[in-house]
Design a protein around this motif. Structure first.
Motif, PDB file in Angstrom:
ATOM      1  N   LEU A  10      48.614  36.819  43.539  1.00 35.46           N
ATOM      2  CA  LEU A  10      47.807  37.091  44.718  1.00 35.46           C
ATOM      3  C   LEU A  10      46.307  36.956  44.480  1.00 35.46           C
ATOM      4  O   LEU A  10      45.575  36.459  45.327  1.00 35.46           O
ATOM      5  N   ARG A  11      45.845  37.450  43.346  1.00 38.08           N
ATOM      6  CA  ARG A  11      44.423  37.393  43.009  1.00 38.08           C
ATOM      7  C   ARG A  11      44.246  37.726  41.540  1.00 38.08           C
ATOM      8  O   ARG A  11      45.206  38.045  40.868  1.00 38.08           O
ATOM      9  N   TRP A  12      43.020  37.668  41.077  1.00 42.83           N
ATOM     10  CA  TRP A  12      42.745  37.990  39.693  1.00 42.83           C
ATOM     11  C   TRP A  12      41.489  38.852  39.618  1.00 42.83           C
ATOM     12  O   TRP A  12      40.715  38.922  40.567  1.00 42.83           O
ATOM     13  N   ARG A  13      41.344  39.506  38.456  1.00 39.19           N
ATOM     14  CA  ARG A  13      40.144  40.303  38.212  1.00 39.19           C
ATOM     15  C   ARG A  13      39.836  40.277  36.722  1.00 39.19           C
ATOM     16  O   ARG A  13      40.720  40.076  35.886  1.00 39.19           O
ATOM     17  N   ILE A  49      51.034  30.031  36.035  1.00 36.56           N
ATOM     18  CA  ILE A  49      49.668  30.438  35.695  1.00 36.56           C
ATOM     19  C   ILE A  49      48.743  29.225  35.732  1.00 36.56           C
ATOM     20  O   ILE A  49      47.638  29.284  36.272  1.00 36.56           O
ATOM     21  N   GLN A  50      49.180  28.127  35.182  1.00 36.90           N
ATOM     22  CA  GLN A  50      48.372  26.911  35.175  1.00 36.90           C
ATOM     23  C   GLN A  50      48.058  26.455  36.599  1.00 36.90           C
ATOM     24  O   GLN A  50      46.929  26.083  36.909  1.00 36.90           O
ATOM     25  N   ALA A  54      44.250  26.482  38.274  1.00 38.04           N
ATOM     26  CA  ALA A  54      43.728  25.200  38.758  1.00 38.04           C
ATOM     27  C   ALA A  54      43.077  25.332  40.136  1.00 38.04           C
ATOM     28  O   ALA A  54      42.252  24.491  40.512  1.00 38.04           O
ATOM     29  N   LYS A  55      43.391  26.374  40.869  1.00 39.36           N
ATOM     30  CA  LYS A  55      42.792  26.600  42.188  1.00 39.36           C
ATOM     31  C   LYS A  55      41.340  27.067  42.090  1.00 39.36           C
ATOM     32  O   LYS A  55      40.638  27.118  43.088  1.00 39.36           O
ATOM     33  N   PHE A  56      40.910  27.452  40.870  1.00 40.31           N
ATOM     34  CA  PHE A  56      39.568  27.994  40.657  1.00 40.31           C
ATOM     35  C   PHE A  56      38.835  27.206  39.563  1.00 40.31           C
ATOM     36  O   PHE A  56      38.434  27.767  38.541  1.00 40.31           O
ATOM     37  N   PRO A  57      38.638  25.899  39.775  1.00 40.12           N
ATOM     38  CA  PRO A  57      38.078  25.064  38.707  1.00 40.12           C
ATOM     39  C   PRO A  57      36.652  25.422  38.305  1.00 40.12           C
ATOM     40  O   PRO A  57      36.238  25.114  37.191  1.00 40.12           O
ATOM     41  N   GLU A  60      34.153  30.141  35.700  1.00 42.75           N
ATOM     42  CA  GLU A  60      34.064  30.071  34.244  1.00 42.75           C
ATOM     43  C   GLU A  60      34.853  31.165  33.536  1.00 42.75           C
ATOM     44  O   GLU A  60      35.472  30.915  32.504  1.00 42.75           O
ATOM     45  N   VAL A  61      34.840  32.366  34.067  1.00 42.36           N
ATOM     46  CA  VAL A  61      35.534  33.479  33.423  1.00 42.36           C
ATOM     47  C   VAL A  61      37.037  33.210  33.371  1.00 42.36           C
ATOM     48  O   VAL A  61      37.670  33.327  32.322  1.00 42.36           O
ATOM     49  N   LEU A  62      37.605  32.847  34.501  1.00 39.81           N
ATOM     50  CA  LEU A  62      39.036  32.585  34.562  1.00 39.81           C
ATOM     51  C   LEU A  62      39.414  31.372  33.719  1.00 39.81           C
ATOM     52  O   LEU A  62      40.403  31.394  32.987  1.00 39.81           O
ATOM     53  N   GLN A  63      38.629  30.312  33.801  1.00 46.92           N
ATOM     54  CA  GLN A  63      38.922  29.102  33.031  1.00 46.92           C
ATOM     55  C   GLN A  63      38.855  29.365  31.524  1.00 46.92           C
ATOM     56  O   GLN A  63      39.697  28.886  30.764  1.00 46.92           O
TER      57      GLN A  63
END
Length: 74
Positions: A10-13, A49-50, A54-57, A60-63
């Motif tokens: 759903l989302r990330w933090r 997960i990949q 990929a939806k948030f290219p 920087e934190v998530l990548q």
């Protein structure tokens, strides 16, 4: 032994302990959603997960977190 199946992310933090993902579990309701460490989910559902990351290219934190867990898996 059967485990829970991820329906969707759903989302990330970003927390002091690292990146966590909010998970909707297959067959469960929103009140049962949980925050799970990126590392743990990557072990179980790496393709999902990949796709999510990929939806948030441009995030920087998530990548960076994803790249780190990907390297440790190899």
């Amino acid at each position: 032994e059967k485990g829970l199946c991820v329906e969707r992310i759903l989302r990330w933090r970003n927390t002091a302990g690292g990146v966590q993902l909010r998970v909707r579990w297959l067959g469960f309701e929103a009140c049962d959603d949980t925050w799970e460490p990126l590392e743990t989910l990557f072990e179980d559902v790496p393709e999902l997960i990949q796709e999510y990351v990929a939806k948030f290219p441009h995030d920087e934190v998530l990548q960076e977190a994803f790249a780190t867990v990907s390297l440790h898996r190899e």
